[in-house]
Design a protein around this motif. Structure first.
Motif, PDB file in Angstrom:
ATOM      1  N   PRO A   1      32.905  18.927  -3.455  1.00  0.00           N
ATOM      2  CA  PRO A   1      32.022  19.036  -4.616  1.00  0.00           C
ATOM      3  C   PRO A   1      30.563  19.130  -4.151  1.00  0.00           C
TER       4      PRO A   1
ATOM      5  N   SER B   1      28.111  17.885  -5.539  1.00  0.00           N
ATOM      6  CA  SER B   1      27.509  16.567  -5.741  1.00  0.00           C
ATOM      7  C   SER B   1      27.672  15.647  -4.533  1.00  0.00           C
TER       8      SER B   1
ATOM      9  N   GLU C   1      29.924  30.142  -2.178  1.00  0.00           N
ATOM     10  CA  GLU C   1      29.828  30.234  -3.629  1.00  0.00           C
ATOM     11  C   GLU C   1      30.047  28.840  -4.196  1.00  0.00           C
TER      12      GLU C   1
ATOM     13  N   THR D   1      31.187  27.153  -7.611  1.00  0.00           N
ATOM     14  CA  THR D   1      31.825  27.448  -8.891  1.00  0.00           C
ATOM     15  C   THR D   1      32.288  26.145  -9.526  1.00  0.00           C
ATOM     16  N   ASP D   2      31.852  25.906 -10.756  1.00  0.00           N
ATOM     17  CA  ASP D   2      32.225  24.684 -11.479  1.00  0.00           C
ATOM     18  C   ASP D   2      31.971  23.431 -10.650  1.00  0.00           C
ATOM     19  N   GLY D   3      30.837  23.429  -9.928  1.00  0.00           N
ATOM     20  CA  GLY D   3      30.446  22.257  -9.152  1.00  0.00           C
ATOM     21  C   GLY D   3      31.163  22.092  -7.825  1.00  0.00           C
ATOM     22  N   MET D   4      32.004  23.062  -7.446  1.00  0.00           N
ATOM     23  CA  MET D   4      32.747  22.989  -6.179  1.00  0.00           C
ATOM     24  C   MET D   4      32.201  24.027  -5.204  1.00  0.00           C
TER      25      MET D   4
ATOM     26  N   HIS E   1      32.654  26.538  -2.275  1.00  0.00           N
ATOM     27  CA  HIS E   1      33.692  27.356  -1.641  1.00  0.00           C
ATOM     28  C   HIS E   1      33.040  28.139  -0.510  1.00  0.00           C
TER      29      HIS E   1
END
Length: 106
Positions: A7, A9, A90, A92-95, A97
């Motif tokens: 994540p 975060s 990238e 995406t949705d806080g993850m 990659h």
């Protein structure tokens, strides 16, 4: 191929995360909110760049102070002479990659 790593975060701005893959990859979250991934091992000697000091879009190796541009992998300060590979990132949705690059950096 993009692979989920962690994540966003979990990487504070101005910090790095060492992804234990082969070879290891350092993922940096800059103070400006950008995220970059490069090979984690300094090309001068075996030191983890994730343990280095991040300033802007450059990381300084903790062993002998070589600096690398996170955007290009280019060496910006000796004693290292060879660049590190960069990898596509990238979020995406806080993850975070990462798509690992093929081959050696030129």
């Amino acid at each position: 191929m993009l692979q989920p790593v962690c994540p966003l975060s979990s990487i504070a701005p101005g910090e790095a995360y060492r992804w234990e893959t082969d070879p290891p990859v350092a993922i940096f979250h800059t103070e400006d909110g950008e995220v970059f991934a490069i090979d984690d091992t300094c090309t001068h000697q075996d030191a983890s760049l994730a343990d280095g000091w991040l300033e802007g879009c450059e990381v300084e190796c903790p062993l002998h102070a070589s600096t690398f541009d996170l955007r290009t992998g280019r060496v910006d300060g000796p004693p290292a002479k060879r660049p590190v590979r960069t990898h596509r990132v990238e979020v995406t949705d806080g993850m975070v990659h990462v798509a690992l690059s093929e081959g050696a950096q030129s």
